[in-house]
Design an enzyme around this catalytic site. Structure first.
Site, mmCIF file in Angstrom:
data_model
loop_
_atom_site.group_PDB
_atom_site.id
_atom_site.type_symbol
_atom_site.label_atom_id
_atom_site.label_comp_id
_atom_site.label_asym_id
_atom_site.label_seq_id
_atom_site.Cartn_x
_atom_site.Cartn_y
_atom_site.Cartn_z
ATOM 1 N N ASN A 1 0.873 -1.183 0.000
ATOM 2 C CA ASN A 1 0.000 0.000 0.000
ATOM 3 C C ASN A 1 0.903 1.224 0.000
ATOM 4 O O ASN A 1 1.481 1.567 1.034
ATOM 5 C CB ASN A 1 -0.898 -0.030 1.253
ATOM 6 C CG ASN A 1 -1.695 1.250 1.423
ATOM 7 O OD1 ASN A 1 -1.818 2.047 0.492
ATOM 8 N ND2 ASN A 1 -2.250 1.444 2.620
ATOM 9 N N HIS B 1 -9.519 1.813 5.224
ATOM 10 C CA HIS B 1 -8.246 2.006 5.929
ATOM 11 C C HIS B 1 -8.461 3.036 7.046
ATOM 12 O O HIS B 1 -9.202 4.013 6.866
ATOM 13 C CB HIS B 1 -7.174 2.480 4.952
ATOM 14 C CG HIS B 1 -5.789 2.396 5.530
ATOM 15 N ND1 HIS B 1 -5.317 3.307 6.437
ATOM 16 C CD2 HIS B 1 -4.803 1.498 5.352
ATOM 17 C CE1 HIS B 1 -4.079 2.982 6.785
ATOM 18 N NE2 HIS B 1 -3.749 1.874 6.146
ATOM 19 N N GLU C 1 -5.807 -4.292 11.097
ATOM 20 C CA GLU C 1 -4.806 -3.223 11.107
ATOM 21 C C GLU C 1 -4.889 -2.419 12.404
ATOM 22 O O GLU C 1 -5.622 -1.424 12.469
ATOM 23 C CB GLU C 1 -5.060 -2.287 9.922
ATOM 24 C CG GLU C 1 -4.706 -2.875 8.579
ATOM 25 C CD GLU C 1 -3.852 -1.917 7.788
ATOM 26 O OE1 GLU C 1 -2.775 -2.323 7.337
ATOM 27 O OE2 GLU C 1 -4.237 -0.745 7.652
HETATM 28 P P1 PGA Z 1 2.931 0.371 7.677
HETATM 29 O O1 PGA Z 1 1.468 0.675 7.078
HETATM 30 O O2 PGA Z 1 3.415 -0.902 7.051
HETATM 31 O O3 PGA Z 1 3.732 1.562 7.306
HETATM 32 O O4 PGA Z 1 2.753 0.211 9.145
HETATM 33 C C1 PGA Z 1 0.519 -0.327 6.978
HETATM 34 C C2 PGA Z 1 -0.759 0.227 6.401
HETATM 35 O O5 PGA Z 1 -1.216 1.282 6.850
HETATM 36 O O6 PGA Z 1 -1.339 -0.336 5.481
#
Ligand code: PGA
Length: 230
Positions: free
Chosen positions: A7, A95, A154
């Site tokens: 992402n 998200h 998440e």
């Molecule tokens: P990160 O982000 O790997 O920088 O922690 C994950 C995300 O928000 O999809």
């Protein structure tokens, strides 16, 4: 099947995205047939990236990071699922950055999910505690077939902080998501995933893959994650 999803968030213009692609191609990471690699790009990069991807033949599938909750019509500036279906196979919805910065509710996330499925795009639905019940119930309220979605746990505390949660704790929450979605869909973990810790998540019984933010931006680090899971 295991999954790694990058992402990029609001990073990389077209030129930078093609440099990234050339960079990862030169690294020749080992792509296992048991690992599906998906990269969720800014809208503006997708067409040129897809073209270069087909020229060099890397097994990466593209996705977007957002979609309109509205169907085609008089909605100036919106990118609809109908537009995206010619470009991507996957799309992230819900998200925490969008829930926080754009006040997206679980009902709006469910509307987006429904439009994606109507256009044959797989929704990657992000979830977090303590809202799992409400976030998943909103999907059932719109009669969404959750077996056609991906789900990602998440935890906000782990996003972009370099502090992932304990893989055993993530597995426990993944089990809760599996229960709430009738054990029908892939469940991933996202939050400070790196080449050093990716396999500790993916080897958990309820976790089918990882969603990677920061470390998807650097070809060497993303290739390292792919290799560690292949
Ligand atoms: P990160 O982000 O790997 O920088 O922690 C994950 C995300 O928000 O999809």
């Amino acid at each position: 099947m295991k999954y790694v999803i990058g992402n990029w968030k609001s990073n990389q213009n077209i030129t930078e995205s093609l440099i990234w692609l050339d960079g990862i191609s030169a690294l020749r990471p080992k792509f296992s047939p048991d690992l599906t690699v998906i990269l969720c790009l800014p809208f503006t990069d997708i067409a040129a990236f897809n073209q270069r991807l087909s020229d060099i033949g890397l097994p990466i599938i593209t996705g977007s990071q957002n979609v309109s909750h509205l169907p085609p019509g008089k909605h100036t500036g919106e990118i609809t699922a109908n537009m995206l279906c010619e470009l991507v196979s996957y799309c992230i919805v819900g998200h925490s950055e969008r829930r926080r910065d754009f006040k997206e509710t679980s009902e709006v996330v469910a509307q987006k999910t429904r439009l994606l499925l109507e256009n044959s795009i797989t929704p990657i639905v992000c979830l977090d505690l303590p809202y799992l019940d409400e976030q998943i119930k909103a999907l059932f309220n719109l009669d969404i077939d959750v077996s056609r979605c991906f789900f990602v746990y998440e935890p906000i505390s782990a996003i972009g902080t370099g502090k992932p949660v304990d893989p055993v704790d993530a597995n426990h929450v993944a089990g809760q998501i599996a229960f709430l979605t009738d054990n029908t869909a892939p469940i991933l973990y996202g939050g400070s995933v790196s080449q050093d810790n990716a396999s500790s998540f993916v080897t958990q019984s309820k976790i089918d893959g990882v969603l990677v933010g920061t470390d998807s931006l650097e070809p060497t680090l993303f290739a390292g994650i792919i290799s560690s899971l292949s």
